[in-house]
Motif scaffolding. Structure first.
Motif, mmCIF file in Angstrom:
data_model
loop_
_atom_site.group_PDB
_atom_site.id
_atom_site.type_symbol
_atom_site.label_atom_id
_atom_site.label_comp_id
_atom_site.label_asym_id
_atom_site.label_seq_id
_atom_site.Cartn_x
_atom_site.Cartn_y
_atom_site.Cartn_z
ATOM 1 N N LEU A 40 9.513 32.287 43.889
ATOM 2 C CA LEU A 40 8.422 31.903 44.769
ATOM 3 C C LEU A 40 7.130 32.231 44.040
ATOM 4 O O LEU A 40 6.945 33.353 43.559
ATOM 5 C CB LEU A 40 8.506 32.662 46.099
ATOM 6 N N VAL A 41 6.259 31.231 43.908
ATOM 7 C CA VAL A 41 4.979 31.417 43.222
ATOM 8 C C VAL A 41 3.846 31.028 44.158
ATOM 9 O O VAL A 41 4.032 30.228 45.078
ATOM 10 C CB VAL A 41 4.899 30.576 41.926
ATOM 11 N N GLN A 42 2.678 31.606 43.902
ATOM 12 C CA GLN A 42 1.485 31.275 44.680
ATOM 13 C C GLN A 42 0.342 30.954 43.733
ATOM 14 O O GLN A 42 0.176 31.609 42.698
ATOM 15 C CB GLN A 42 1.080 32.442 45.579
ATOM 16 N N LYS A 43 -0.427 29.951 44.084
ATOM 17 C CA LYS A 43 -1.595 29.575 43.277
ATOM 18 C C LYS A 43 -2.794 30.366 43.769
ATOM 19 O O LYS A 43 -3.129 30.324 44.958
ATOM 20 C CB LYS A 43 -1.858 28.080 43.385
ATOM 21 N N ASP A 44 -3.435 31.087 42.845
ATOM 22 C CA ASP A 44 -4.595 31.886 43.244
ATOM 23 C C ASP A 44 -5.886 31.054 43.157
ATOM 24 O O ASP A 44 -5.856 29.879 42.777
ATOM 25 C CB ASP A 44 -4.690 33.183 42.434
ATOM 26 N N ALA A 45 -7.006 31.668 43.483
ATOM 27 C CA ALA A 45 -8.289 30.963 43.531
ATOM 28 C C ALA A 45 -8.743 30.459 42.162
ATOM 29 O O ALA A 45 -9.539 29.528 42.081
ATOM 30 C CB ALA A 45 -9.358 31.879 44.129
ATOM 31 N N THR A 46 -8.217 31.047 41.081
ATOM 32 C CA THR A 46 -8.609 30.620 39.740
ATOM 33 C C THR A 46 -7.691 29.527 39.193
ATOM 34 O O THR A 46 -7.878 29.068 38.072
ATOM 35 C CB THR A 46 -8.607 31.800 38.744
ATOM 36 N N GLY A 47 -6.672 29.131 39.970
ATOM 37 C CA GLY A 47 -5.754 28.091 39.529
ATOM 38 C C GLY A 47 -4.528 28.603 38.812
ATOM 39 O O GLY A 47 -3.694 27.822 38.357
ATOM 40 N N LYS A 48 -4.380 29.906 38.715
ATOM 41 C CA LYS A 48 -3.211 30.504 38.061
ATOM 42 C C LYS A 48 -2.083 30.688 39.068
ATOM 43 O O LYS A 48 -2.317 30.924 40.254
ATOM 44 C CB LYS A 48 -3.560 31.875 37.468
ATOM 45 N N LEU A 49 -0.851 30.580 38.574
ATOM 46 C CA LEU A 49 0.314 30.849 39.402
ATOM 47 C C LEU A 49 0.712 32.307 39.268
ATOM 48 O O LEU A 49 0.777 32.834 38.166
ATOM 49 C CB LEU A 49 1.506 29.985 38.989
ATOM 50 N N ILE A 50 0.966 32.914 40.400
ATOM 51 C CA ILE A 50 1.387 34.309 40.450
ATOM 52 C C ILE A 50 2.809 34.336 41.001
ATOM 53 O O ILE A 50 3.090 33.749 42.057
ATOM 54 C CB ILE A 50 0.465 35.124 41.380
ATOM 55 N N LEU A 51 3.699 34.987 40.304
ATOM 56 C CA LEU A 51 5.065 35.142 40.767
ATOM 57 C C LEU A 51 5.075 36.164 41.893
ATOM 58 O O LEU A 51 4.573 37.281 41.728
ATOM 59 C CB LEU A 51 5.955 35.611 39.618
ATOM 60 N N LEU A 52 5.605 35.779 43.037
ATOM 61 C CA LEU A 52 5.661 36.681 44.188
ATOM 62 C C LEU A 52 6.964 37.469 44.107
ATOM 63 O O LEU A 52 7.965 37.150 44.741
ATOM 64 C CB LEU A 52 5.526 35.901 45.491
ATOM 65 N N ASP A 53 6.912 38.508 43.305
ATOM 66 C CA ASP A 53 8.069 39.328 42.978
ATOM 67 C C ASP A 53 8.738 39.908 44.220
ATOM 68 O O ASP A 53 9.953 39.865 44.361
ATOM 69 C CB ASP A 53 7.612 40.442 42.037
ATOM 70 N N LYS A 54 7.946 40.437 45.126
ATOM 71 C CA LYS A 54 8.492 41.090 46.326
ATOM 72 C C LYS A 54 9.317 40.115 47.158
ATOM 73 O O LYS A 54 10.361 40.463 47.698
ATOM 74 C CB LYS A 54 7.344 41.670 47.154
ATOM 75 N N GLN A 55 8.867 38.874 47.271
ATOM 76 C CA GLN A 55 9.579 37.888 48.068
ATOM 77 C C GLN A 55 10.734 37.250 47.294
ATOM 78 O O GLN A 55 11.682 36.772 47.891
ATOM 79 C CB GLN A 55 8.627 36.779 48.533
ATOM 80 N N THR A 56 10.653 37.210 45.982
ATOM 81 C CA THR A 56 11.644 36.516 45.171
ATOM 82 C C THR A 56 12.897 37.348 44.931
ATOM 83 O O THR A 56 14.018 36.866 45.106
ATOM 84 C CB THR A 56 11.022 36.099 43.815
ATOM 85 N N ARG A 57 12.750 38.576 44.499
ATOM 86 C CA ARG A 57 13.897 39.384 44.086
ATOM 87 C C ARG A 57 14.987 39.549 45.143
ATOM 88 O O ARG A 57 16.155 39.484 44.796
ATOM 89 C CB ARG A 57 13.439 40.753 43.584
ATOM 90 N N PRO A 58 14.655 39.778 46.410
ATOM 91 C CA PRO A 58 15.732 39.940 47.380
ATOM 92 C C PRO A 58 16.628 38.701 47.500
ATOM 93 O O PRO A 58 17.795 38.812 47.858
ATOM 94 C CB PRO A 58 15.007 40.184 48.706
ATOM 95 N N PHE A 59 16.091 37.522 47.201
ATOM 96 C CA PHE A 59 16.870 36.305 47.322
ATOM 97 C C PHE A 59 17.631 35.950 46.060
ATOM 98 O O PHE A 59 18.792 35.619 46.098
ATOM 99 C CB PHE A 59 15.963 35.110 47.688
ATOM 100 N N TRP A 60 16.929 35.969 44.900
ATOM 101 C CA TRP A 60 17.529 35.387 43.704
ATOM 102 C C TRP A 60 17.540 36.286 42.490
ATOM 103 O O TRP A 60 17.741 35.831 41.384
ATOM 104 C CB TRP A 60 16.861 34.044 43.397
ATOM 105 N N GLY A 61 17.304 37.583 42.631
ATOM 106 C CA GLY A 61 17.462 38.501 41.520
ATOM 107 C C GLY A 61 16.407 38.375 40.441
ATOM 108 O O GLY A 61 15.261 38.051 40.704
ATOM 109 N N THR A 62 16.813 38.641 39.181
ATOM 110 C CA THR A 62 15.848 38.751 38.099
ATOM 111 C C THR A 62 16.035 37.715 36.998
ATOM 112 O O THR A 62 15.385 37.802 35.962
ATOM 113 C CB THR A 62 15.927 40.145 37.453
ATOM 114 N N VAL A 63 16.893 36.739 37.171
ATOM 115 C CA VAL A 63 17.073 35.709 36.157
ATOM 116 C C VAL A 63 16.566 34.384 36.705
ATOM 117 O O VAL A 63 16.948 33.972 37.797
ATOM 118 C CB VAL A 63 18.554 35.575 35.749
ATOM 119 N N ILE A 64 15.677 33.736 35.948
ATOM 120 C CA ILE A 64 15.232 32.405 36.332
ATOM 121 C C ILE A 64 15.649 31.445 35.239
ATOM 122 O O ILE A 64 15.791 31.829 34.085
ATOM 123 C CB ILE A 64 13.711 32.326 36.590
ATOM 124 N N GLY A 65 15.837 30.210 35.590
ATOM 125 C CA GLY A 65 16.239 29.215 34.615
ATOM 126 C C GLY A 65 15.112 28.874 33.653
ATOM 127 O O GLY A 65 13.929 29.036 33.960
#
Length: 150
Positions: A40-65
């Protein structure tokens, strides 16, 4: 089941979180949907994507494709490895296959819906039919994008 890159864009973290629970519940029913990696990523005010670690890890762990990592970079995320996550092989896709899959049209379409403050689930999944995932995303007022993976 066809292997797909699925990007679901939502207006808020809360809405995306509810959709994520629905994705996981559908996967657990074993009806033709299997998530291989997701973030799960969020776009910040500067246009950068931030990985939402807290929301992501409980669902899909630490490996991304590898495809997910590549798309994050193309949409404005950090280059290279993403902090705390391992980028894995995505079905043995080589660099040119990544570029072919993540074409300008796809990234432009996603970028047009991924406004500042909005969030996106980026999933590499196998699905028998897009119907259920589309219903979840559209039911929460989101937008869904797909690209088949070879």
């Amino acid at each position: 089941m066809a292997q797909q890159l699925i990007v679901a864009v939502f207006d808020s973290v809360d809405v995306a979180g509810r959709a994520g629970v629905d994705f996981r519940n559908f996967e657990e029913k074993d009806l033709g949907f299997k998530i291989e990696s997701g973030v799960l990523v969020q776009k910040d005010a500067t246009g950068k994507l931030i990985l939402l670690d807290k929301q992501t890890r409980p669902f899909w762990g630490t490996v991304i494709g590898a495809l997910t990592g590549g798309l994050i970079g193309m949409l404005g995320g950090p280059a290279g490895a993403i902090a705390g996550f391992t980028i894995g092989a995505s079905g043995g896709l080589a660099g040119h296959a990544l570029k072919d899959t993540l074409d300008n049209e796809l990234t432009a379409s996603i970028s047009s819906k991924l406004a500042s403050g909005s969030v996106a689930f980026i999933l590499e999944a196998k699905e028998a039919s897009p119907f259920e995932v589309d219903n979840i995303v559209l039911g929460y007022g989101g937008h869904v994008f797909r690209r088949p993976l070879a």
